[in-house]
Structure formats: structure tokens, C-alpha cells
Design a protein around this motif. Structure first.
Motif, short mmCIF file in Angstrom:
data_model
loop_
_atom_site.label_atom_id
_atom_site.label_comp_id
_atom_site.label_asym_id
_atom_site.label_seq_id
_atom_site.Cartn_x
_atom_site.Cartn_y
_atom_site.Cartn_z
N LEU A 12 0.83 -1.20 0.00
CA LEU A 12 0.00 0.00 0.00
C LEU A 12 0.87 1.26 0.00
N GLY A 13 1.94 1.25 0.77
CA GLY A 13 2.85 2.38 0.81
C GLY A 13 3.51 2.63 -0.55
N LEU A 14 3.90 1.57 -1.23
CA LEU A 14 4.52 1.69 -2.55
C LEU A 14 3.52 2.23 -3.57
N ILE A 15 2.29 1.76 -3.50
CA ILE A 15 1.26 2.24 -4.42
C ILE A 15 1.03 3.73 -4.21
N TRP A 17 3.08 5.91 -2.87
CA TRP A 17 4.28 6.63 -3.27
C TRP A 17 4.30 6.82 -4.79
N ARG A 18 4.00 5.74 -5.51
CA ARG A 18 4.03 5.81 -6.98
C ARG A 18 2.98 6.77 -7.51
N ARG A 19 1.80 6.77 -6.91
CA ARG A 19 0.75 7.70 -7.34
C ARG A 19 1.20 9.15 -7.14
N LYS A 20 1.81 9.43 -6.00
CA LYS A 20 2.30 10.80 -5.75
C LYS A 20 3.37 11.20 -6.75
N LEU A 50 -3.40 2.30 -10.55
CA LEU A 50 -2.87 2.33 -9.19
C LEU A 50 -3.97 2.53 -8.16
N ARG A 51 -4.97 3.34 -8.50
CA ARG A 51 -6.10 3.56 -7.60
C ARG A 51 -6.83 2.24 -7.38
N LEU A 52 -7.04 1.49 -8.45
CA LEU A 52 -7.72 0.20 -8.34
C LEU A 52 -6.89 -0.80 -7.53
N LEU A 53 -5.58 -0.80 -7.73
CA LEU A 53 -4.70 -1.67 -6.94
C LEU A 53 -4.77 -1.30 -5.46
#
Length: 62
Positions: A12-15, A17-20, A50-53
Motif C-alpha cells: 500500500l505504501g509503494l502504491i 508513493w508511486r501515485r504521488k 494504481l487507484r484500483l490496486l
């Protein structure tokens, strides 16, 4: 496949971070007027994935 609570938090943290990072990149491209329609569409699609993940990851944590 089941993940440990720690692994779920890491994912969740990686997702997040990637979105930001993607959003920041998009903002820079907009400011420099270097964002094409094609790039905008690609970025939007990646952000949606990424939102769906993120949503799926949160559901698995419950």
C-alpha cells in the motif's frame, strides 16, 4: 496468495508513493507545457490502475 500484514502495508505504501510521483511528474509537465494529450491519457490510465490496486489491497487487508 496471502500476504502478511507488514507486506500489505508495504504494498500500500509503494502504491501511494508511486501515485504521488506520477501526479508530481504530471504537474511538472503541465507547468512546462510539455504535456501532450497522449501523455495525459497515459498518466490518467496509470493513475487509475494504481487507484484500483490500492482499493484491492485495502479490501484484502480486511
Amino acid at each position: 496468495m496471502n500476504y502478511t500484514t507488514n507486506q500489505e502495508k508495504q504494498i500500500l505504501g509503494l502504491i501511494k508513493w508511486r501515485r504521488k510521483e506520477i501526479q508530481a511528474e504530471r504537474d511538472l509537465l503541465k507547468k512546462s507545457k510539455g504535456l501532450t494529450d497522449f501523455q495525459s491519457k497515459q498518466i490518467s490510465e496509470e493513475l487509475e490502475e494504481l487507484r484500483l490496486l490500492e482499493m484491492k489491497n485495502r479490501e484484502m487487508a480486511l
